[in-house]
Every structure is written in structure tokens, then in C-alpha cells.
Design a protein around this motif. Sequence first.
Motif, short mmCIF file in Angstrom:
data_model
loop_
_atom_site.label_atom_id
_atom_site.label_comp_id
_atom_site.label_asym_id
_atom_site.label_seq_id
_atom_site.Cartn_x
_atom_site.Cartn_y
_atom_site.Cartn_z
N ARG A 199 23.19 58.37 45.45
CA ARG A 199 22.63 59.67 45.12
C ARG A 199 21.49 60.03 46.07
N LEU A 200 21.44 61.31 46.43
CA LEU A 200 20.42 61.84 47.33
C LEU A 200 19.55 62.84 46.58
N LEU A 201 18.31 63.00 47.07
CA LEU A 201 17.40 64.03 46.57
C LEU A 201 17.17 65.01 47.71
N LEU A 202 17.62 66.26 47.53
CA LEU A 202 17.51 67.28 48.57
C LEU A 202 17.42 68.64 47.92
N ALA A 203 16.54 69.48 48.44
CA ALA A 203 16.26 70.81 47.88
C ALA A 203 15.75 70.69 46.44
N GLY A 204 15.09 69.56 46.13
CA GLY A 204 14.51 69.37 44.81
C GLY A 204 15.52 69.04 43.74
N ARG A 205 16.76 68.73 44.13
CA ARG A 205 17.82 68.42 43.17
C ARG A 205 18.51 67.12 43.56
N SER A 206 19.08 66.45 42.57
CA SER A 206 19.82 65.21 42.83
C SER A 206 21.28 65.54 43.09
N TRP A 207 21.87 64.80 44.03
CA TRP A 207 23.26 65.00 44.42
C TRP A 207 23.95 63.64 44.50
N GLN A 208 25.19 63.58 44.06
CA GLN A 208 25.98 62.36 44.18
C GLN A 208 26.94 62.49 45.36
N ASP A 249 31.88 61.90 56.12
CA ASP A 249 32.67 62.08 57.35
C ASP A 249 31.83 61.52 58.50
N TRP A 250 32.05 60.24 58.82
CA TRP A 250 31.19 59.56 59.78
C TRP A 250 31.31 60.15 61.18
N SER A 251 32.51 60.54 61.60
CA SER A 251 32.70 61.03 62.97
C SER A 251 32.01 62.37 63.20
N ARG A 252 31.95 63.21 62.16
CA ARG A 252 31.34 64.54 62.30
C ARG A 252 29.94 64.60 61.69
N ARG A 253 29.45 63.44 61.24
CA ARG A 253 28.09 63.33 60.68
C ARG A 253 27.88 64.33 59.55
N ARG A 254 28.82 64.30 58.60
CA ARG A 254 28.72 65.19 57.45
C ARG A 254 28.86 64.37 56.16
N CYS A 255 28.16 64.84 55.14
CA CYS A 255 28.14 64.15 53.85
C CYS A 255 28.39 65.19 52.76
N PHE A 256 29.42 64.97 51.93
CA PHE A 256 29.76 65.91 50.88
C PHE A 256 29.23 65.40 49.54
N VAL A 257 28.65 66.32 48.76
CA VAL A 257 27.98 65.93 47.52
C VAL A 257 28.33 66.90 46.41
#
Length: 709
Positions: A505-514, A519-527
Motif C-alpha cells: 500500500r502507498l500513501l499519495l495525495a493524502g489517500r491510501s492506495w493498494q 509495469d516495470w518496463s514502463r515505470r508505472r504502478c496501478f493502484v
Amino acid sequence: MSDGAPDPMDLLHPGLVHHVVNTLGWPRLRPLQEEAITPLTDGTDAVLIAPTAGGKTEAACFPLLSRMAQEKWDGTSVLYVCPLKALLNNLLPRLETYTSWLGRTAALWHGDVTHSRRKRILRERPDVLLTTPESLEAMLVSTNVDHRAFFSGLRAIVVDEVHAFAGDDRGWHLLAVLERLERVAGRPVQRVGLSATVGNPRELLTWLQGAKAEQRAARVVAPHLREKEPKLPPPGDVQLDYVGSLTNAATVIAALHRGEKRLVFCESRKEVEELGSALRAKGVTTFLSHASLSADERRRAEEAFAEARDCVIVSTSTLELGIDVGDLDRVVQIDAPSTVASFLQRLGRTGRRPGASRNCLFLATDDAGLLTAAALLLLWSGGWVEPVIAPPEPRHIAAQQMLALCLQEHRVGDRLWQDWWGGLGPFGPSAEPIMRHLVEEGFLDRDGELLFIGPEAEKRFGYRHFMDLTAVFTAAPEFTVLSGRTEIGTTDPALLTDEVIGPRRLLLAGRSWQVTYIDWSRRRCFVEPVEGGGRARWGGIGLTRTASYELTRSVREVLLGATPPVRVTRRAESALARVRDESAELVHRDGSIIMRGGHDTNVRWWTWAGHRTNATLAATLSSIADPLQRPTSTYIRLREDITPQEWRKTTAHAADHLCLPTVDPRALAGLKFNVALPPRLAEATLAARLADLKGAIASLREAVSFTTK
């Protein structure tokens, strides 16, 4: 204005004066705006200094627009340069209004402006172009821009927040680009800087004038600096409180000042996220702003905050500059900013309503934060502000500029390249070794007496038409965080690789995301959104911002009993008394202290001189300093067997033979374009920036007492 003296307003274009009086409803201009008219209409270079919301934009633009109309300037004749795209976006409607009064136009050009809009700007050149130094560089090197035609009418440039440029490498980059623009335009370009209060305004203006400063007329316009007494806010409007933790800070903010619009400054993105989340958990309407949030996310937060009333926006320094977030009631500072200048910017966000006063509440979350806040307020109350000093020896920027010039001109004479910077110090003869290195290593190729871009430059910087060559900062690699198709911001990849138990889980924009997919090759993370449990983290590359000599010395004054003339709460008074008692043996009014013993066997020299001074001292006194230490802002470690006699012998003439700090080769990663420098020059550049020679001399000449605990 004295009786019989000419009215500066008479120098402005009558149509502009009509709109100032009738459209804006201003019976007169402010003192700064009136005083700027004569020098700016005369074509004089100037720095205009006023607190935040002091009317600097109008002070610069009204005279220049009048000249534009009266002298019939044609094409893009005025550039308005800002350090932040958000600040440019905020200023555009005002500049569009002012230019329209005289039948002229203004337009915006930066990285977020669409391709179609740029094509229109190139086709229909605006009279005023709002942009960043990086975008100017990109226009000069772009094959899609005929830069000689586009900038042929250039007459003046306004540099907003010029102090923010001058203090780091973006300033050197800006100056170098301005020299190239003058050569492209074929005429001197009037330079006007807009600045908050700084400690060395005349030097700042000389810096802005660049290569030919001695040949150009110049004027500092700063009416408020001529007042005999500094105007501090009324007692109680600046307060210092001790809360002990970020969680307690959230409790205090949630309980105090309900119904008011509050702007809270934190010193890190992680703190912004954690405080924002804590405030929302307490039911406070909270918005966030920091550099790792997407542009859309920041814009939505800032617009919503500007329209709301009972709410809080938590920010890093991204909202320190003059971006309009509506009518603020209060500024809250978590711990302390690193400079008095930053505090002045933040304090100036409040008190803009008639009858309102500027205010700031400091909430210290630990002892270090309390001491730094008290020390900073002590400096401020005495009227001291940091001088703005350009970083020394910008050799990496010289390398970048040589490559950019070859991109711009395609072919450059190997004996003519220096002419493009007109003798501007770092880009003159001292840069010859850098040019030779660029040729030897293949960054540049040579055809007879002509230089052009080489294969190594193509390999290192050629991605997306050399876009990476136009930015002078190294950004840490981060992953873009997406919820569906909506970009939330970016996060440190370490949060995606650390071992965790259970869902990530990440904390971003003041909200928690799972995290649902990476996507390691494009440096993207979907939550997807979840309730709680998120973590925030960002790393950093480059030099750590640490306390200066002056601020650390002010901390010592606080420990010796000095208290700033602001309202100090009982909690803060109690905490200060405790810290003073605990540190009593580490400070002495008549000099510094070398202490042996205590909680360990180390010998510490308590200099209270700042990190850069202590790094310089450790390098200079290498024979008696602990070789394994990392100097702090307050002390350096000495050898355990040091004696007073050896100390006196070693330091007797040390002030005349100072050494630069040793550079960890890994730190070079934070010096962008260091790969285009010989390693020894890259290390020398970084060593010069880690040093404080003046502070080291002062420390070595101060009396020292040996004590044993």
C-alpha cells in the motif's frame, strides 16, 4: 512625491493609465510601482524588491508595455520568465488583460502547452511570452523553431522570483541562455528581476546583468527597504509552539482556527502526505500540493482550496512562491524552513485583506525543529536575511551550454564559441579544458575548425530530441502511480521493492492506495483506493540542504538564553528550558568547546558552525579529525588521543591553509552533466560547493575550551 516633482504616471501610455484608474479602480500606483516607472521606461536594468503580493508584476509590466506601445516594438519583444509552470499559468490571465488594453497579446510556452498551441504561437508571435529558462533553451535548440526570426524583436526580459534562480544552478543556466538570446536578437536586452526581500540586492542585480554588468545602467527599486525600522507583525501574530510529533500537530491544526482557510508548510513530501492523511482522518477538509503529485492533481487541489473556506492545504515549498490560492487566513509552519527568506515568502501569503495582519504559527514536532524555528525567528526579528549567492564553479553547466550551443547552431567555430557568452565568467577561457574534454570523449566532433554534436552526446542526451539536455537538475527515478487512467503522481521505486507482509500500500495525495499491478518496463504502478495503511517515501539525489553557519550560530544563541520576540507558548517555553539545560555544557558565550567523554568515548569539537563549515574543518584538520566521521551542523569528531598541545600546534596556521571537503564519488550522481566533465573537475566542482571557507576561518580564530566530562 514632493510638490512640483514630475508625476511618473505621465511617462506611462495614456491608454494604460486609463485602465489602471477605471478598470482596476486604482486611484494611484503603489510606491514600488511608481518608483519603477522612470528607470524601466529609460531602459535601465533593475531589480524590484517587495514582499509577496507587493505588486511587482505590475511594477515591471506597466512601464514595459508603455514602451512597447510608444516605441512600436514588433513581434515577441518581452519575455516573462518564472521558475514554476504553475506560477506562469497563474499569471497568464493578468498579463493577457494588461496587454489587451494596448491591443497587444500574451501567450504561454512551457512543457505542458500543446503542440497545436505552440504552432500557433510560432505563426502568430505574441508580444509577451511567459515561459521558463528550460523552454527558452528548448526553443533555441529545436529544429521546429526559427529562433533568429522569433527572437528578432526581443527588447526586455522580466525574471520573476529572481532570487530563486540565483541561488542554484538554474540561475547559471538562465544567465547563459540570456547571453545567447542577446546575440540572437542582435541587441542588448533590458533585464528586470522581481524579488522578495534578500540580504544583498545590489549584488543580485549585478549577477542578473551578466557579462556586461559594468557597462549597463542599473537600479535597485525597493521602497520598503528604506524604512528606518523593520515592520514586524504585531505581538502574537507570529507564534512558536511545541507539539512533539506530527500526529499532535494534526490534532492542534484540527482544533484551532476552525472556519478559516489555512496553508500548512512541511519540509518534505513524506510529511505532507502523513499530515494530510491525519487531518482527513480527523474530518478536516484537506488538500495537498507537492512536486510528486501530478499536475492535474495539484491544480485540482489548488483550485478547490481557493474556492473553499473552512479548509487546509498542506504543501512543501511548491506554494511558497506567488501562486494565488485565494484569500488566506493563516499560515502554519511544521518545524522550520531552512532560510529566513523562505519564511518571509510564507509569511507574506497572509495579511492581504484590508485590516488583516500577516501571521504564522510554528508547530515544532521535536527538539531540533524547536531550536531551528526559534533560531530562525531570532535572525528574522533582527532584520537579517540571507544573501543570495550563486553556486561556485558551475563547470557542468558550462559543458551543458557548449553542447546546447552546438545543437542550436549545428556548427560552431572552435575559437568563436566563447563569444556567445560575451565573457560571462564560467563560460569564458576557464572553460577551455572542458571543451577539450568534450572533444576527446566524443561528446563533440571536430571538422577542421568547426565543432558539432558527437556520438557520445547523442548516446547520453539524445533521447526525445535532446530534451534531457535542457534541464539542469537530476531527478530521482520514480514510478508513475495510476488509478485507472487517472495519474495520481509519482513514488519512490523503493516502496515497490521493499519486502512487505500482506498487500502493498502507498500513501499519495493524502489517500491510501493498494498496488494492483506494476509495469516495470514502463515505470508505472496501478493502484486502487483502500482505507488506511499506506506508506509514503521519497529519496533524494545530490547535496543535502543543511543548516547554514548563521542559522546554526543562532541556534547556539537560543541555547545560551536568547528568545525571539514572538509569542512563545508555555509548551514551547518548557521544552526550550529543558533543551537548554540538557545542552548547557555544549555551548559557551566566549567561544567553542572541545569535550572528551560523555555517553561515549568520542572527542567532539562543538563548533555550532553549520554543516559546510564543519566539513571544511574536518578536511583541513585531517591529521587530528576522526577520518570515519560524517560532519554534522553542530560538531566534528576528533581523534580520541588529541591533546590541547597538539590541537594548538595543528590549528595555529590552519586558517591560512584551508582544504576543500572530500567528495564521495557517489555524490557526483546529483551533479547533472557530470559525465561530460573530467572526473577531477566534477569532484572539484562538488567540493567547492560543500565548503564554507569564511565560516571555517571564523571557527578557527575563535577561542576554544577543552573540557572533560
